[in-house]
Every structure is written in structure tokens, then in C-alpha cells.
Design a protein around this motif. Structure first.
Motif, short mmCIF file in Angstrom:
data_model
loop_
_atom_site.label_atom_id
_atom_site.label_comp_id
_atom_site.label_asym_id
_atom_site.label_seq_id
_atom_site.Cartn_x
_atom_site.Cartn_y
_atom_site.Cartn_z
N MET A 1 77.99 39.39 20.75
CA MET A 1 76.97 40.35 21.12
C MET A 1 77.27 41.66 20.38
O MET A 1 78.38 42.17 20.42
CB MET A 1 77.00 40.55 22.63
CG MET A 1 76.17 41.68 23.10
SD MET A 1 76.11 41.92 24.89
CE MET A 1 77.30 40.86 25.58
N SER A 118 77.49 48.99 33.36
CA SER A 118 76.35 48.11 33.67
C SER A 118 75.03 48.80 33.34
O SER A 118 74.12 48.19 32.78
CB SER A 118 76.37 47.71 35.15
OG SER A 118 77.48 46.88 35.42
N CYS A 121 74.49 48.96 29.62
CA CYS A 121 74.02 47.66 29.13
C CYS A 121 72.53 47.49 29.40
O CYS A 121 71.79 47.02 28.51
CB CYS A 121 74.80 46.53 29.82
SG CYS A 121 76.52 46.41 29.30
N GLN A 122 72.06 47.88 30.58
CA GLN A 122 70.64 47.80 30.90
C GLN A 122 69.82 48.65 29.93
O GLN A 122 68.77 48.21 29.45
CB GLN A 122 70.37 48.28 32.32
CG GLN A 122 70.83 47.35 33.40
CD GLN A 122 70.65 47.97 34.78
OE1 GLN A 122 70.16 49.09 34.92
NE2 GLN A 122 71.07 47.25 35.81
N LYS A 127 73.31 42.01 27.71
CA LYS A 127 73.88 41.30 28.85
C LYS A 127 74.93 42.22 29.47
O LYS A 127 75.68 42.89 28.76
CB LYS A 127 74.52 40.00 28.37
CG LYS A 127 75.13 39.18 29.45
CD LYS A 127 75.76 37.93 28.90
CE LYS A 127 76.49 37.21 30.01
NZ LYS A 127 77.32 36.13 29.50
N ASP A 128 74.99 42.25 30.78
CA ASP A 128 75.92 43.12 31.49
C ASP A 128 77.35 42.63 31.27
O ASP A 128 77.74 41.58 31.79
CB ASP A 128 75.59 43.14 32.99
CG ASP A 128 76.42 44.13 33.77
OD1 ASP A 128 77.36 44.73 33.20
OD2 ASP A 128 76.13 44.31 34.97
N ASP A 131 79.46 41.95 34.43
CA ASP A 131 79.05 40.89 35.34
C ASP A 131 80.00 39.70 35.20
O ASP A 131 80.04 39.05 34.17
CB ASP A 131 77.61 40.47 35.03
CG ASP A 131 77.10 39.38 35.95
OD1 ASP A 131 77.75 39.13 37.00
OD2 ASP A 131 76.06 38.80 35.64
N THR A 134 79.27 34.70 36.04
CA THR A 134 79.35 33.45 35.28
C THR A 134 80.76 32.88 35.31
O THR A 134 80.94 31.67 35.37
CB THR A 134 78.89 33.65 33.83
OG1 THR A 134 79.67 34.68 33.23
CG2 THR A 134 77.42 34.02 33.76
#
Length: 148
Positions: A1, A118, A121-122, A127-128, A131, A134
Motif C-alpha cells: 500500500m 485511523s 487513513c480515512q 485501508k486502516d 485495524d 483481520t
């Protein structure tokens, strides 16, 4: 990313501030936005209430002129600061302000920075990176398979 320059610069400044103990939610030059803006406090004049995401007249003028400060619009800066304060445990309202007992506690500041990253990222439609769901979902699936 691939992250944007503004994202990388902001995270590097916040990382440095955190580890140099120069991150302070009570000081507009050392808060999340203060550090992103090179310890400048001019951003505080874009809203009437610290922690608000509502621009005042000055903020609206800058926003409508398309001005950016180290890559961020005035509204984005207010969102970043609100996320930082929320993550640090501040609860701000029109007439009430709850502050954490020790706003310089590393765990409190880390929680604030997690919210900021976070939010960054938004703002960049990424993608956060904070987070971990996953990872936990993967571990949970593995442990369920072992049980069966």
C-alpha cells in the motif's frame, strides 16, 4: 500500500513527538495537529471550541479558498484533532469537558495516536493500518479449526 506524502509526514512527526515526549493534548503547539503543523498554533483560530469539528468564520474562509496546511484542509485538521482528543479520553460538549486524569500518560497518548492514524487513513482513502481485526479473525479461524 502506497501512502501519500502528507500521511507519511504526519505519521513521522507524530512518531517523533510521541517518543520525544513532546506530545501534549493540552498544548495547541504540541497536540496532534500542532505537531503535524510543525508546532504552530495558528490552526486553533479556525474553530471556536477546542475539539470541535465545526469551522468558525476564519476556518470557513481558509476552507473555501482551498487552503491546505501541510497537505490538510482546515476541516481535516479539526477532524484529526477531534480524533486525538477522543482517543485520549476527552469528552467535549457544549457545556461539559471531561479530561483524563493524566493527559501525559503514554498509554493515553498512544490511544489518541491510534485514533489519529485511523483518521489519517480515512482522509487518504487508505485501508486502516491500525485495524487488527483481520489478524484476530485469522487467529480465531485457526483456533476453531484446531478445536474441530
Amino acid at each position: 500500500m502506497i501512502a501519500s506524502n502528507r500521511f507519511n509526514n504526519a505519521v513521522n512527526k507524530l512518531y517523533t513527538a510521541f517518543h520525544n515526549n513532546t506530545l501534549n493534548p493540552e498544548d495547541c503547539t504540541q497536540c496532534a495537529v500542532g505537531n503535524i503543523l510543525d508546532n504552530n498554533d495558528s490552526w486553533k483560530h479556525m474553530t471556536d471550541i477546542h475539539g470541535s469539528v465545526r469551522l468558525n468564520y476564519i476556518g470557513l474562509v481558509h476552507q473555501n479558498l482551498g487552503r491546505r496546511f501541510n497537505g490538510y484542509t482546515p476541516l481535516e485538521l479539526l477532524r484529526i484533532e477531534a480524533a486525538f482528543l477522543k482517543g485520549c479520553g476527552y469528552r467535549l460538549g457544549k457545556y461539559f469537558c471531561h479530561k483524563p486524569d493524566n493527559h501525559k500518560d503514554k498509554s493515553i497518548l498512544f490511544n489518541g495516536l491510534s485514533e489519529v492514524v485511523s483518521t489519517l487513513c480515512q482522509l487518504d482513502n487508505m485501508k486502516d493500518v491500525m485495524d487488527c481485526s483481520t489478524i484476530f479473525k485469522f487467529e480465531r479461524l485457526d483456533s476453531i479449526r484446531e478445536m474441530v
